[in-house]
Design a protein around this motif. Sequence first.
Motif, PDB file in Angstrom:
ATOM      1  N   GLU B  47      17.054  64.939  44.235  1.00  0.00           N
ATOM      2  CA  GLU B  47      16.482  63.631  44.093  1.00  0.00           C
ATOM      3  C   GLU B  47      16.494  62.355  43.021  1.00  0.00           C
ATOM      4  OE1 GLU B  47      12.014  63.880  46.003  1.00  0.00           O
ATOM      5  OE2 GLU B  47      12.005  63.724  43.877  1.00  0.00           O
ATOM      6  N   GLU B  49      20.028  62.244  42.446  1.00  0.00           N
ATOM      7  CA  GLU B  49      21.882  62.831  42.883  1.00  0.00           C
ATOM      8  C   GLU B  49      21.016  61.099  43.920  1.00  0.00           C
ATOM      9  OE1 GLU B  49      23.609  67.185  42.263  1.00  0.00           O
ATOM     10  OE2 GLU B  49      23.068  66.180  44.705  1.00  0.00           O
ATOM     11  N   GLN B  50      20.514  61.246  44.906  1.00  0.00           N
ATOM     12  CA  GLN B  50      20.095  60.332  45.930  1.00  0.00           C
ATOM     13  C   GLN B  50      20.446  58.725  44.986  1.00  0.00           C
ATOM     14  OE1 GLN B  50      16.625  62.088  48.157  1.00  0.00           O
ATOM     15  NE2 GLN B  50      17.696  64.261  48.729  1.00  0.00           N
ATOM     16  N   GLN B  81      17.680  41.692  51.335  1.00  0.00           N
ATOM     17  CA  GLN B  81      18.312  42.591  51.010  1.00  0.00           C
ATOM     18  C   GLN B  81      17.880  42.958  49.723  1.00  0.00           C
ATOM     19  OE1 GLN B  81      18.981  44.427  53.645  1.00  0.00           O
ATOM     20  NE2 GLN B  81      19.133  45.774  51.702  1.00  0.00           N
ATOM     21  N   LEU B  88      13.426  49.414  46.012  1.00  0.00           N
ATOM     22  CA  LEU B  88      13.218  50.969  46.439  1.00  0.00           C
ATOM     23  C   LEU B  88      13.397  51.085  44.530  1.00  0.00           C
ATOM     24  CD1 LEU B  88      13.686  52.643  48.688  1.00  0.00           C
ATOM     25  CD2 LEU B  88      15.664  52.150  47.947  1.00  0.00           C
ATOM     26  N   PHE B  91      10.315  51.654  42.626  1.00  0.00           N
ATOM     27  CA  PHE B  91      10.277  53.331  43.173  1.00  0.00           C
ATOM     28  C   PHE B  91      10.858  54.373  42.552  1.00  0.00           C
ATOM     29  CE2 PHE B  91       8.340  50.574  46.728  1.00  0.00           C
ATOM     30  CZ  PHE B  91       7.097  50.990  46.145  1.00  0.00           C
ATOM     31  N   HIS B  94       9.370  54.454  38.947  1.00  0.00           N
ATOM     32  CA  HIS B  94       8.628  54.808  38.711  1.00  0.00           C
ATOM     33  C   HIS B  94       8.399  56.684  39.136  1.00  0.00           C
ATOM     34  CE1 HIS B  94       4.190  55.798  39.660  1.00  0.00           C
ATOM     35  NE2 HIS B  94       4.863  56.295  40.042  1.00  0.00           N
ATOM     36  N   ASN B  95       9.303  57.203  40.035  1.00  0.00           N
ATOM     37  CA  ASN B  95       9.250  58.847  40.198  1.00  0.00           C
ATOM     38  C   ASN B  95       9.987  58.899  39.703  1.00  0.00           C
ATOM     39  OD1 ASN B  95       8.484  57.331  42.537  1.00  0.00           O
ATOM     40  ND2 ASN B  95      10.228  58.029  44.346  1.00  0.00           N
ATOM     41  N   GLU B  98       7.902  60.750  36.517  1.00  0.00           N
ATOM     42  CA  GLU B  98       7.122  61.293  36.185  1.00  0.00           C
ATOM     43  C   GLU B  98       8.281  62.310  36.874  1.00  0.00           C
ATOM     44  OE1 GLU B  98       3.322  59.220  39.358  1.00  0.00           O
ATOM     45  OE2 GLU B  98       5.032  60.833  39.682  1.00  0.00           O
ATOM     46  N   HIS B  99       8.978  62.427  36.764  1.00  0.00           N
ATOM     47  CA  HIS B  99      10.288  63.846  36.565  1.00  0.00           C
ATOM     48  C   HIS B  99      10.447  64.320  35.217  1.00  0.00           C
ATOM     49  CE1 HIS B  99      12.657  62.599  40.689  1.00  0.00           C
ATOM     50  NE2 HIS B  99      11.304  63.631  41.200  1.00  0.00           N
ATOM     51  N   GLU B 101       8.162  63.404  33.064  1.00  0.00           N
ATOM     52  CA  GLU B 101       6.432  63.922  32.316  1.00  0.00           C
ATOM     53  C   GLU B 101       6.686  65.108  33.217  1.00  0.00           C
ATOM     54  OE1 GLU B 101       3.966  59.401  31.859  1.00  0.00           O
ATOM     55  OE2 GLU B 101       4.377  60.585  33.914  1.00  0.00           O
ATOM     56  N   HIS B 152       2.110  51.892  44.037  1.00  0.00           N
ATOM     57  CA  HIS B 152       1.037  53.156  44.801  1.00  0.00           C
ATOM     58  C   HIS B 152       0.570  53.788  43.414  1.00  0.00           C
ATOM     59  CE1 HIS B 152       2.924  53.403  48.516  1.00  0.00           C
ATOM     60  NE2 HIS B 152       4.288  52.365  47.801  1.00  0.00           N
ATOM     61  N   HIS B 156      -4.992  55.332  39.995  1.00  0.00           N
ATOM     62  CA  HIS B 156      -4.020  57.026  39.641  1.00  0.00           C
ATOM     63  C   HIS B 156      -4.750  56.881  38.222  1.00  0.00           C
ATOM     64  CE1 HIS B 156      -3.582  58.208  43.971  1.00  0.00           C
ATOM     65  NE2 HIS B 156      -2.438  56.855  43.904  1.00  0.00           N
ATOM     66  N   HIS B 159      -1.885  58.838  35.567  1.00  0.00           N
ATOM     67  CA  HIS B 159      -0.635  57.984  34.852  1.00  0.00           C
ATOM     68  C   HIS B 159      -0.906  57.245  33.687  1.00  0.00           C
ATOM     69  CE1 HIS B 159       0.739  56.802  39.419  1.00  0.00           C
ATOM     70  NE2 HIS B 159       1.331  57.393  38.267  1.00  0.00           N
TER      71      HIS B 159
END
Lengths: 202, 202
Positions: B47, B49-50, B81, B88, B91, B94-95, B98-99, B101, B152, B156, B159
Motif C-alpha cells: 500500500e 508502494e502504491q 483535479q 486522495l 487519506f 491518514h492510512n 495507522e500503518h 501505529e 472517515h 471513532h 483515533h
Amino acid sequence: MQEITQLHAIFDRTRGYINRFMGIIQPIIDAAQDEHTRLYYHHILEEEEQRMGRLQELVPYLENVSGKESLAQLSDRELSQLLSDVNLERFGLHNFREHLELSLYEFQDDETRTTLDGMREKTHADYLQVKEIMASLSGRFSDGSHPDLTDHDEGHDIHQVDHLKASATAAHGVASVIKHAAPAKTAAPGKKGLTVGSLKGH
Amino acid sequence: MQEITQLHAIFDRTRGYINRFMGIIQPIIDAAQDEHTRLYYHHILEEEEQRMGRLQELVPYLENVSGKESLAQLSDRELSQLLSDVNLERFGLHNFREHLELSLYEFQDDETRTTLDGMREKTHADYLQVKEIMASLSGRFSDGSHPDLTDHDEGHDIHQVDHLKASATAAHGVASVIKHAAPAKTAAPGKKGLTVGSLKGH
Ligand SMILES: [Fe+2]
Ligand SMILES: [Fe+2]
C-alpha cells in the motif's frame, strides 16, 4: 462499449462485497478486547470505506459512459482520467483481495471462511479482468500514451500462497483473544460457547 | 502560492518517511516464520508502494505549480483535479499514520519505537494541515463547488488512543513469532540473542 459495461459490472459487484465484508468484520471490532486488534480491523474497514466513497462516484460514471455509442465520444482528457480512476480501483481490488486473505486467518467457522474465500476468488478474477480491459482501452489513446500497468505484486511469492489452506492450520489469528468471532447472524440462538453478543457484554 | 509550497513540503517529507518505514519493515517480512505475518507486512508495504507511485507524480507537479504566480493560472478543471489528487493523499497520510501505529505493536526496542512514533506524530500534523489547506483552496472555486472534506475517522474513539502507550504494554505483537525484530543496522555485532540475520539463516 462492452469493456465499459464489464467494468461497471465488476465495480458494482465489489460494492456489494464491501458491504458483506463490513458486516463480517464490524462484530470483530465491537468485540475486540485490546487496542491493537481494534486498530487493525478498524484500519482495514476504513480503507474499504474510502474505496466505497470513490466507487460511489465511479460506478454511476461508468453507467453513464456505457450508454454512449463509442469511446470516441470521450475527449482524450476524459479517457485519460477514466483510465487513471480505473487504475486506482485496480489497486483497490488487489488490496481488497489481501484484506479478505488476512481475514481468513481470523475465522475458524466454515460458513464465514467460505464466504470470505468466495469473495477472494472472484475479486482476484475481477482484478485480472480489469488489467486486461485497461490494456485494451489504453491502446486506443490517439496520442499513444499508456498508463503504467505494472503490478506491484510481481516477484512476490506471497501472492502464490494458498491462504485458505495456510490459515486453516494457523495457530493464532490476529485477534486470537476473540475465541469465537462468527458474525452474529450465524450464531444460532441456543448455540453453546461465546458469541459476539456475550463478548460485548463483558 | 504559499499553500502549494506547503503541500509540496508535506508530500516530499512523506516520501522520505515511506523509505525509512520500508527500511524498518522489510526485515520483518524477510524474517517472518509464517504466511500470515508475511502477508500482513507485505500488504502494508504494498500500500505504501502504491502511495509512493502516486506521490512521484504529485510532488513534481506541485513543485511546478508552486512556481506559478497565482492559482488563477490554473483552469477550474486543473484546480479541481489538483484538489482531488491532494484529497486522495490526505487519506494516504491518514492510512500511513495507522500503518505506523500498527507497527508500534511489533517493536520492543526504543530506537525503532522512537523513530516510528516521531513519524507518526509529524504525519498526523501534516494530515491536519492538508485538511486546512484544502478547505482554504476549495473556497477559491469559481463555481462554488467543494470537495468533500469529511473525515472517515470522526466518531471513532480508536483515533484518540495513545498507541505508543498501549503498545508498550501489549503482550504480543502481530509477529509475535519473531522474538527480536529490530532492523539489522541497530543490532550490534556482538549482541546476544536472535538477529534478523540469524533468523533468515533458518
Ligand atoms: Fe490495507
Ligand atoms: Fe493499510
